[in-house]
Design a protein around this motif. Sequence first.
Motif, PDB file in Angstrom:
ATOM      1  N   TRP A 180      -5.299 -12.872  -5.014  1.00 32.41           N
ATOM      2  CA  TRP A 180      -4.829 -11.608  -4.444  1.00 32.41           C
ATOM      3  C   TRP A 180      -5.712 -11.182  -3.263  1.00 32.41           C
TER       4      TRP A 180
ATOM      5  N   LYS B 287       2.464  -9.543  -6.892  1.00 34.31           N
ATOM      6  CA  LYS B 287       2.234  -9.276  -5.469  1.00 34.31           C
ATOM      7  C   LYS B 287       3.300  -8.368  -4.869  1.00 34.31           C
TER       8      LYS B 287
ATOM      9  N   PRO C 113      -3.588  -5.098  -5.240  1.00 33.79           N
ATOM     10  CA  PRO C 113      -2.516  -5.005  -6.235  1.00 33.79           C
ATOM     11  C   PRO C 113      -2.771  -3.898  -7.243  1.00 33.79           C
TER      12      PRO C 113
END
Length: 341
Positions: free
Chosen positions: A165, A290, A184
Amino acid sequence: MTVKPLELLPPTETLEMENGLKLVPRLRLNFTVYPSSPSVSKSLDEWKLKRALIDFLKTSLSVPVIVPEEDLVIKRIKEVRTRKREDPLARGTLFVRDLGFLKSAYKRYEEEEEEITALEKKFLDWRRFLVEKLDGIELNLEGFKFKLTVVIPESDNFEAMKTAWGDFYAFGNRGYSRSGNQGPDTITLRGAPSRWFAEPRVSSKPSMLVTHTIFSTFGKIRNLNIAVDDAFGKDGNEDAEDIISGLHCKITVQFEKHRDFYNALRVLSGRSLQKQGSRLWADYEVTWDKDGFTQHSRNPPQGDGSRMQEMAAGQFKNEALRRQRYSGSIPDDSRRKRFKE
């Protein structure tokens, strides 16, 4: 219930949650079995492979790893006419649930944060060591050799997800998301038993109210979605047709703060779910989303157990009324209306 901050929860400690649930630490490794040479045509004996692997873990490591037979799952890949000789013969999962040896000998530190960091490093080093020892080994089964490839599942590798991420928000998404967040905030959990998230004595379907209460352990929730997950466990499973519909559910949680998301994913990764009074383990899969919660609210999954974001408020109210009705109590508003002249 534990009162220790989630940031200070080591990978070897259990987390008590609401509704009689707890998250129990364990190590999970996935492996694939190949013939050592194309000339090996003998069919694989799962029981003999299991015994050979258990013996290897017990006798070939500096610190013996004791694994009960039920914590080593091997499933033969369905025979197909087009399968080549070098194709895999079986896939399996190894669970190590007794991690007490990791915390039995680490030294004491003046600061608890240093102690937790040292224990986390010890766990990661041991996990890396175990993967290196198992990956590529050959097991001799009555003169026939089979080779294993071993990997850490994505949902159990928090460090890899954190890197993923970080790269996504730094490069793939140009540093921002559709919601404007710099990181996130949404997790998706699959393989949770529906009845463990249901309202007792009311329904076997997962409850929005119960699920919200359970996941509030990690922090304030912005959005929540629950759906029946009949597809869980069917990938590559020959016995998929025997899986009962509605047995598992898929839970998507969007937290208000990235910090709560971070702690939730860190704690959920590398643990199994267990219910008070039950001897069963729920070895779920968890990952970060995501796309955030927007995708789930725009494209709600189908099924009897689905819960839409726009229905959340109404369901909270209905479930609360059912609880009051079951307990024999009557809301004050209802009492006033009934006796109003």
